[in-house]
Design a protein around this motif. Structure first.
Motif, short mmCIF file in Angstrom:
data_model
loop_
_atom_site.label_atom_id
_atom_site.label_comp_id
_atom_site.label_asym_id
_atom_site.label_seq_id
_atom_site.Cartn_x
_atom_site.Cartn_y
_atom_site.Cartn_z
N PHE A 1 0.83 -1.21 0.00
CA PHE A 1 0.00 0.00 0.00
C PHE A 1 0.86 1.24 0.00
O PHE A 1 1.68 1.42 0.89
CB PHE A 1 -0.90 0.00 1.24
N LYS A 2 0.62 2.10 -0.98
CA LYS A 2 1.42 3.33 -1.05
C LYS A 2 0.62 4.51 -0.52
O LYS A 2 -0.58 4.59 -0.69
CB LYS A 2 1.85 3.63 -2.49
N PHE A 3 1.35 5.42 0.10
CA PHE A 3 0.77 6.71 0.47
C PHE A 3 1.79 7.79 0.16
O PHE A 3 2.98 7.51 -0.01
CB PHE A 3 0.36 6.74 1.94
N PHE A 4 1.30 9.03 0.07
CA PHE A 4 2.13 10.18 -0.30
C PHE A 4 2.32 11.09 0.91
O PHE A 4 1.38 11.35 1.65
CB PHE A 4 1.43 11.01 -1.39
N VAL B 1 15.68 -2.47 -5.70
CA VAL B 1 14.82 -2.64 -6.87
C VAL B 1 14.95 -1.42 -7.77
O VAL B 1 15.04 -0.29 -7.27
CB VAL B 1 13.33 -2.76 -6.42
N ILE B 2 14.98 -1.66 -9.08
CA ILE B 2 14.81 -0.57 -10.04
C ILE B 2 13.46 -0.78 -10.70
O ILE B 2 13.14 -1.88 -11.17
CB ILE B 2 15.93 -0.57 -11.10
N ALA B 3 12.66 0.27 -10.72
CA ALA B 3 11.33 0.22 -11.33
C ALA B 3 11.12 1.51 -12.12
O ALA B 3 11.81 2.50 -11.90
CB ALA B 3 10.27 0.05 -10.27
N SER B 4 10.14 1.49 -13.03
CA SER B 4 10.09 2.59 -14.00
C SER B 4 9.38 3.84 -13.49
O SER B 4 9.70 4.94 -13.91
CB SER B 4 9.41 2.12 -15.29
N ASP B 5 8.36 3.71 -12.63
CA ASP B 5 7.47 4.83 -12.30
C ASP B 5 6.96 5.49 -13.58
O ASP B 5 6.81 6.71 -13.64
CB ASP B 5 8.17 5.86 -11.40
N VAL C 1 5.98 4.19 0.38
CA VAL C 1 5.80 5.64 0.60
C VAL C 1 6.50 6.47 -0.46
O VAL C 1 7.62 6.15 -0.88
CB VAL C 1 6.31 6.01 2.02
N HIS C 2 5.81 7.51 -0.89
CA HIS C 2 6.43 8.60 -1.65
C HIS C 2 6.91 9.59 -0.60
O HIS C 2 6.12 10.31 -0.01
CB HIS C 2 5.42 9.23 -2.61
N ALA C 3 8.22 9.58 -0.36
CA ALA C 3 8.79 10.36 0.73
C ALA C 3 9.34 11.70 0.23
O ALA C 3 10.46 11.76 -0.28
CB ALA C 3 9.88 9.55 1.44
N GLU C 4 8.54 12.72 0.33
CA GLU C 4 9.01 14.11 0.16
C GLU C 4 8.16 14.95 1.12
O GLU C 4 6.98 14.66 1.29
CB GLU C 4 8.79 14.62 -1.27
N ASN C 5 8.77 15.99 1.69
CA ASN C 5 8.06 16.85 2.62
C ASN C 5 7.16 17.81 1.84
O ASN C 5 7.61 18.80 1.27
CB ASN C 5 9.06 17.62 3.48
N GLY C 6 5.84 17.50 1.83
CA GLY C 6 4.90 18.26 1.01
C GLY C 6 4.68 19.68 1.48
O GLY C 6 4.47 20.58 0.65
N CYS C 7 4.73 19.93 2.78
CA CYS C 7 4.49 21.29 3.27
C CYS C 7 5.58 22.23 2.77
O CYS C 7 5.30 23.36 2.33
CB CYS C 7 4.46 21.31 4.80
N LEU D 1 8.86 -1.33 5.52
CA LEU D 1 8.71 -0.08 4.74
C LEU D 1 9.44 -0.19 3.41
O LEU D 1 10.55 -0.75 3.34
CB LEU D 1 9.30 1.08 5.55
N TYR D 2 8.81 0.36 2.38
CA TYR D 2 9.39 0.37 1.03
C TYR D 2 9.25 1.79 0.47
O TYR D 2 8.20 2.13 -0.06
CB TYR D 2 8.64 -0.63 0.16
N PRO D 3 10.25 2.64 0.63
CA PRO D 3 10.19 3.95 -0.01
C PRO D 3 10.39 3.79 -1.52
O PRO D 3 11.36 3.16 -1.95
CB PRO D 3 11.33 4.73 0.64
N VAL D 4 9.48 4.36 -2.30
CA VAL D 4 9.59 4.27 -3.75
C VAL D 4 10.54 5.35 -4.27
O VAL D 4 10.84 6.32 -3.58
CB VAL D 4 8.20 4.42 -4.44
N HIS D 5 10.98 5.18 -5.45
CA HIS D 5 11.77 6.14 -6.25
C HIS D 5 12.71 7.06 -5.47
O HIS D 5 12.62 8.27 -5.54
CB HIS D 5 10.88 6.95 -7.20
#
Ligand SMILES: [Zn+2]
Length: 481
Positions: free
Chosen positions: A152-155, A312-316, A186-192, A239-243
């Protein structure tokens, strides 16, 4: 009783696994690998393929796909197959910009049913939770795990697109995922901070491509990764941080892993090979989140890939036309093309690249050919590791007796200059790349999908692959990577 002849014998190739390279023959029948030996030339099959002088790899898995824009599962899977990929894992959720809406479990059930009619390749699904799902995600996670959707991914960013989950909701998803044996992505970037910087630049009229990277700097990925890894430790969830894209993320990965955390990591071919120069030259066409960064980041990611800190390398990959990239607004979440948008404001342009078809050849040419990674390491990061992490091993990701007959015959001497990819798009983000080493034949469950540049697969032949949380790499007795 007459013994039925097996379907395919692949003879004389160099078989590549995550452990090494050896010459061998592969016999496939009823979709499965029946035998692998040094020499099976005495065996007869319906078709014998001579792979002498070629490599034979397990079919690659693209574990980060967005087949929701111009390319849906039909053309997206075709494009993937041309690139040596045999399994795609799609992100699906209650996201209007992706053409979906409603309760996440229902959205995903519908996607799986539709893809069954469309896909040329076997496929799996990651659930995605956005702000609108904060009240329902605890109910949805166990339902989806029962369906075989185990990740399950979340941003942590993009609140204005309705994507960002609050920290409270993130802890809830992670807690529920841990209870149900699932994996948090997780898409890990600080959105604020991204929103703050974007507003500041926009107010000053600084909206050209050169302001995009400064609005999403490296430190915001590192901060979010550190924060969510702490949540993961507190909750006790994998945990699996994407990209991952920033060099600052790598020491964090090392530190949390040294502390024993089940942390699995992904990067993408564009973060290895493209830099901020792209956006300076191409503007919205090269806009992706996280942004393309600097050469030091590419170098750090190659090193982390070689050292085992990137798994892992994946395309996004999305599937966009130039028109959609130049005119589609980041906030015009539903319309793919907005005739009023000019593409002059980088902050209003659409995120996303077209990277799927040349993902493996690019990593082959720039990684293996240039001595940055070995060929077995390439098979680990494209085949074995994603299969192990997402509960598909050993059915997928490996050439073993009993595994699905998914393989790629690879010609190390074939050259290609990238122009565009197959499917409905009109550009590749790797345009102009000169590649040495290309897939020649892609096979799924013993049936050829692509051969000598021709599509011979069949729409709707792909099957849904339920992930098994008990065999995944984060499970106590799962397949270790
Ligand atoms: Zn993505």
């Amino acid at each position: 009783m007459v013994e039925q002849r097996p379907d395919v014998l692949v003879k004389g190739g160099l078989l590549v696994s995550g452990q090494g390279i050896s010459r061998g023959d592969v016999l496939i029948g009823n979709g499965k690998i029946l035998d692998i030996q040094d020499d099976l030339s005495q065996r007869e099959a319906v078709r014998t393929i001579d792979a002498t002088g070629k490599y034979v790899l397990p079919g690659a898995i693209d574990s980060h796909c967005h087949p929701v824009y111009s390319d849906k599962m039909d053309t997206y899977s075709i494009t993937a197959a041309f690139g040596g990929i045999t399994t795609v894992v799609a992100f699906v959720g209650n996201v209007p910009a992706w053409g979906f809406g409603g309760y996440t479990t229902d959205v995903i059930r519908n996607f799986i049913d539709d893809a069954q009619k469309l896909s040329y390749l076997d496929y799996s699904v990651h659930g995605t939770y956005v702000a609108a799902d904060e009240d329902t995600l605890r109910k949805s996670v166990p339902e989806l795990v029962r369906l075989g959707v185990i990740s399950f991914k979340f941003f942590m960013s993009y609140s204005r697109r309705g994507m960002m989950l609050s920290d409270d909701a993130i802890i809830q998803v992670m807690d529920q995922a841990a209870k149900d044996g699932a994996l948090a992505m997780v898409h890990a970037e600080n959105g604020c901070c991204i929103d703050y910087l974007t507003d500041k630049f926009a107010a000053e009229g600084k909206v050209s491509g050169e302001y995009f990277l400064p609005a999403q700097p490296n430190i915001l990925e590192a901060e979010a990764l550190n924060r969510v890894a702490v949540f993961s430790k507190i909750v006790g969830s994998p945990l699996y941080p994407v990209h991952l894209s920033a060099k600052e993320s790598i020491p964090l990965v090392k530190r949390f892993r040294e502390e024993g955390m089940p942390l699995f990591t992904e990067s993408c071919p564009h973060y290895l090979t493209l830099t901020n120069d792209e956006i300076l030259a191409k503007g919205p066409l090269a806009k992706v989140g996280p942004p393309l960064r600097e050469k030091e980041d590419c170098d750090a990611l190659w090193q982390a890939l070689a050292d085992g800190h990137i798994d892992v390398i994946a395309s996004d990959s999305g599937g966009f036309t130039k028109m959609q990239k130049m005119t589609g607004g980041a906030r015009a979440d539903i319309a793919l093309e907005d005739p009023n948008a000019s593409g002059e404001n980088i902050f209003e342009a659409r995120y996303g690249l077209n990277t799927i078809e040349f993902m493996v050849p690019v990593v082959w040419s720039y990684g293996v050919n240039q001595g940055r990674i070995t060929l077995p390491r390439l098979v680990q990061v494209f085949c074995e590791n994603p299969a192990k992490i997402f509960g598909l091993y050993p059915q997928k990701g490996t050439l073993q007796v009993g595994s699905d007959g998914d393989l790629v015959i690879w010609d190390p001497g074939k050259t290609h200059v990238v122009e565009q990819q197959h499917g409905n798009t009109d550009f590749s983000s790797f345009e102009g790349f000169r590649l040495l080493g290309m897939p020649e034949l892609t096979m799924q469950r013993g049936s050829v999908i692509v051969e000598d540049g021709q599509l011979v697969g069949r729409r709707g032949r792909g099957e849904f692959l339920p992930g098994n949380p008990n065999v995944s790499a984060y499970a106590p007795h799962g397949h270790k990577i």
